[in-house]
Design a protein around this motif. Structure first.
Motif, mmCIF file in Angstrom:
data_model
loop_
_atom_site.group_PDB
_atom_site.id
_atom_site.type_symbol
_atom_site.label_atom_id
_atom_site.label_comp_id
_atom_site.label_asym_id
_atom_site.label_seq_id
_atom_site.Cartn_x
_atom_site.Cartn_y
_atom_site.Cartn_z
ATOM 1 N N THR A 206 0.860 -1.174 0.000
ATOM 2 C CA THR A 206 0.000 0.000 0.000
ATOM 3 C C THR A 206 0.900 1.228 0.000
ATOM 4 O OG1 THR A 206 -1.648 -1.236 1.263
ATOM 5 C CG2 THR A 206 -1.890 1.161 1.194
ATOM 6 N N ILE A 207 0.805 2.005 -1.038
ATOM 7 C CA ILE A 207 1.719 3.123 -1.271
ATOM 8 C C ILE A 207 1.577 4.200 -0.202
ATOM 9 C CG2 ILE A 207 2.344 4.952 -2.919
ATOM 10 C CD1 ILE A 207 3.092 2.059 -3.752
ATOM 11 N N LYS A 208 2.738 4.755 0.204
ATOM 12 C CA LYS A 208 2.803 5.862 1.151
ATOM 13 C C LYS A 208 3.058 7.161 0.392
ATOM 14 C CE LYS A 208 5.233 3.318 4.828
ATOM 15 N NZ LYS A 208 6.497 3.299 5.589
ATOM 16 N N ASN A 209 2.448 8.214 0.846
ATOM 17 C CA ASN A 209 2.749 9.579 0.378
ATOM 18 C C ASN A 209 2.795 9.702 -1.140
ATOM 19 O OD1 ASN A 209 3.058 10.373 3.097
ATOM 20 N ND2 ASN A 209 5.162 9.634 3.074
ATOM 21 N N ASN A 210 1.907 9.002 -1.813
ATOM 22 C CA ASN A 210 1.786 9.112 -3.264
ATOM 23 C C ASN A 210 3.090 8.783 -4.008
ATOM 24 O OD1 ASN A 210 0.004 9.474 -5.384
ATOM 25 N ND2 ASN A 210 0.569 11.624 -5.657
ATOM 26 N N LYS B 249 2.390 -6.227 3.504
ATOM 27 C CA LYS B 249 1.866 -7.411 4.188
ATOM 28 C C LYS B 249 2.391 -8.594 3.400
ATOM 29 C CE LYS B 249 -2.392 -9.824 5.316
ATOM 30 N NZ LYS B 249 -3.849 -9.817 5.142
ATOM 31 N N THR B 250 3.145 -9.473 4.051
ATOM 32 C CA THR B 250 3.824 -10.569 3.365
ATOM 33 C C THR B 250 3.209 -11.910 3.723
ATOM 34 O OG1 THR B 250 5.874 -9.291 3.430
ATOM 35 C CG2 THR B 250 6.078 -11.645 2.997
ATOM 36 N N ASN B 251 2.998 -12.729 2.701
ATOM 37 C CA ASN B 251 2.501 -14.098 2.852
ATOM 38 C C ASN B 251 3.495 -15.021 2.177
ATOM 39 O OD1 ASN B 251 -0.422 -13.623 3.850
ATOM 40 N ND2 ASN B 251 -0.196 -12.247 2.105
ATOM 41 N N PHE B 252 3.887 -16.090 2.849
ATOM 42 C CA PHE B 252 4.832 -17.043 2.275
ATOM 43 C C PHE B 252 4.078 -18.194 1.619
ATOM 44 C CE2 PHE B 252 7.299 -14.805 5.445
ATOM 45 C CZ PHE B 252 8.386 -14.419 4.676
ATOM 46 N N ILE B 253 4.584 -18.655 0.491
ATOM 47 C CA ILE B 253 3.961 -19.733 -0.272
ATOM 48 C C ILE B 253 4.599 -21.054 0.151
ATOM 49 C CG2 ILE B 253 3.597 -20.696 -2.575
ATOM 50 C CD1 ILE B 253 3.798 -17.776 -3.617
ATOM 51 N N PHE B 254 3.783 -21.992 0.589
ATOM 52 C CA PHE B 254 4.272 -23.310 0.979
ATOM 53 C C PHE B 254 4.243 -24.291 -0.181
ATOM 54 C CE2 PHE B 254 2.538 -21.825 5.207
ATOM 55 C CZ PHE B 254 3.776 -21.487 5.705
ATOM 56 N N SER B 255 3.159 -24.268 -0.981
ATOM 57 C CA SER B 255 3.040 -25.170 -2.124
ATOM 58 C C SER B 255 2.037 -24.609 -3.106
ATOM 59 C CB SER B 255 2.623 -26.564 -1.663
ATOM 60 O OG SER B 255 1.330 -26.531 -1.081
ATOM 61 N N ASP B 256 2.035 -25.187 -4.296
ATOM 62 C CA ASP B 256 1.111 -24.786 -5.360
ATOM 63 C C ASP B 256 0.243 -26.004 -5.693
ATOM 64 O OD1 ASP B 256 -0.237 -24.051 -7.649
ATOM 65 O OD2 ASP B 256 1.549 -23.374 -8.733
ATOM 66 N N ILE B 257 -1.005 -25.965 -5.275
ATOM 67 C CA ILE B 257 -1.883 -27.117 -5.497
ATOM 68 C C ILE B 257 -2.262 -27.263 -6.963
ATOM 69 C CG2 ILE B 257 -2.757 -27.146 -3.146
ATOM 70 C CD1 ILE B 257 -5.332 -25.868 -4.269
ATOM 71 N N TYR C 243 1.222 -6.604 -9.817
ATOM 72 C CA TYR C 243 -0.040 -6.122 -10.362
ATOM 73 C C TYR C 243 -0.547 -4.929 -9.557
ATOM 74 C CZ TYR C 243 -0.232 -10.730 -12.592
ATOM 75 O OH TYR C 243 0.048 -11.855 -13.311
ATOM 76 N N ARG C 244 -1.060 -3.929 -10.241
ATOM 77 C CA ARG C 244 -1.789 -2.857 -9.564
ATOM 78 C C ARG C 244 -3.204 -3.384 -9.389
ATOM 79 N NH1 ARG C 244 -1.760 3.507 -10.372
ATOM 80 N NH2 ARG C 244 -2.877 3.953 -8.441
ATOM 81 N N ILE C 245 -3.708 -3.328 -8.170
ATOM 82 C CA ILE C 245 -4.989 -3.959 -7.855
ATOM 83 C C ILE C 245 -5.925 -2.983 -7.156
ATOM 84 C CG2 ILE C 245 -3.978 -6.272 -7.709
ATOM 85 C CD1 ILE C 245 -4.071 -5.961 -4.622
ATOM 86 N N SER C 246 -7.178 -3.397 -7.029
ATOM 87 C CA SER C 246 -8.134 -2.639 -6.233
ATOM 88 C C SER C 246 -8.219 -3.289 -4.856
ATOM 89 C CB SER C 246 -9.509 -2.632 -6.907
ATOM 90 O OG SER C 246 -10.015 -3.944 -6.977
ATOM 91 N N GLY C 247 -8.811 -2.598 -3.921
ATOM 92 C CA GLY C 247 -8.945 -3.137 -2.573
ATOM 93 C C GLY C 247 -8.096 -2.341 -1.599
ATOM 94 N N GLU C 248 -7.786 -2.926 -0.468
ATOM 95 C CA GLU C 248 -7.005 -2.227 0.556
ATOM 96 C C GLU C 248 -5.586 -1.951 0.094
ATOM 97 O OE1 GLU C 248 -7.188 -3.673 4.561
ATOM 98 O OE2 GLU C 248 -9.243 -4.374 4.277
ATOM 99 N N ALA C 249 -4.962 -2.917 -0.557
ATOM 100 C CA ALA C 249 -3.597 -2.730 -1.050
ATOM 101 C C ALA C 249 -3.638 -2.112 -2.445
ATOM 102 C CB ALA C 249 -2.862 -4.063 -1.086
ATOM 103 N N CYS C 250 -2.524 -1.518 -2.842
ATOM 104 C CA CYS C 250 -2.402 -0.914 -4.171
ATOM 105 C C CYS C 250 -1.771 -1.874 -5.172
ATOM 106 C CB CYS C 250 -1.541 0.348 -4.097
ATOM 107 S SG CYS C 250 -2.144 1.579 -2.940
ATOM 108 N N PHE C 251 -0.841 -2.712 -4.680
ATOM 109 C CA PHE C 251 -0.112 -3.635 -5.540
ATOM 110 C C PHE C 251 -0.043 -5.012 -4.898
ATOM 111 C CE2 PHE C 251 1.481 0.517 -6.707
ATOM 112 C CZ PHE C 251 1.544 0.462 -8.090
ATOM 113 N N LEU C 252 0.025 -6.030 -5.748
ATOM 114 C CA LEU C 252 0.222 -7.400 -5.305
ATOM 115 C C LEU C 252 1.392 -7.946 -6.111
ATOM 116 C CD1 LEU C 252 -0.987 -9.702 -3.531
ATOM 117 C CD2 LEU C 252 -2.200 -10.444 -5.589
#
Length: 140
Positions: A70-74, A127-135, A93-102
């Motif tokens: 989520t971008i700070k100070n433009n 906000k970081t999420n770690f990937i354990f596996s790809d189903i 990716y630039r996304i909609s929602g709470e965050a600006c980028f994913l």
């Protein structure tokens, strides 16, 4: 989009290096007919490019993370410039929602993740999420 084109795309998604003759065998068409269909799919930009799926773990990057930013100070331009220079990024990716980028990135160690997140702090909250596996990895 007809059924044959869907089959062609499915086969190309599994292996984009497949020969035209083998692709024709799999979709029950002659090689010239398949070549023409593939050419049309490329011209229509249904097929945008042929890519390579690299095993990052084999290259020494066993840690994968999905990061919301989520971008700070433009500081959009600064953030984009920083991300574009980062070489182990799968996507941003630039996304909609709470965050600006994913974004999805690969790392050699957790300390590398920490350093990357620290370097992003002037531009964005993360906000970081770690990937354990790809189903879905075995689908294709």
């Amino acid at each position: 989009m007809d059924f044959i084109n869907e089959l062609i795309l499915k086969e190309l998604k599994k292996d984009s290096r497949i020969s035209i003759s083998e692709l024709g065998r799999r979709v029950h068409l002659s090689a010239p007919a398949v070549r023409e269909r593939v050419k049309q799919l490329e011209e229509q930009e249904v097929i945008k490019r042929y890519t390579l799926d690299i095993n990052q773990k084999a290259l020494g990057f066993p840690i994968e993370a999905i990061i919301e930013a989520t971008i700070k100070n433009n500081r959009y331009a600064d953030f984009k410039d920083y991300i574009k220079a980062y070489t182990n990024m799968d996507f941003c990716y630039r996304i909609s929602g709470e965050a600006c980028f994913l974004l999805k990135a690969h790392f050699q160690s957790f300390s590398d993740v920490e350093q990357f997140i620290d370097e992003l702090q002037p531009y964005a909250h993360t906000k970081t999420n770690f990937i354990f596996s790809d189903i879905c990895d075995d689908i294709y």
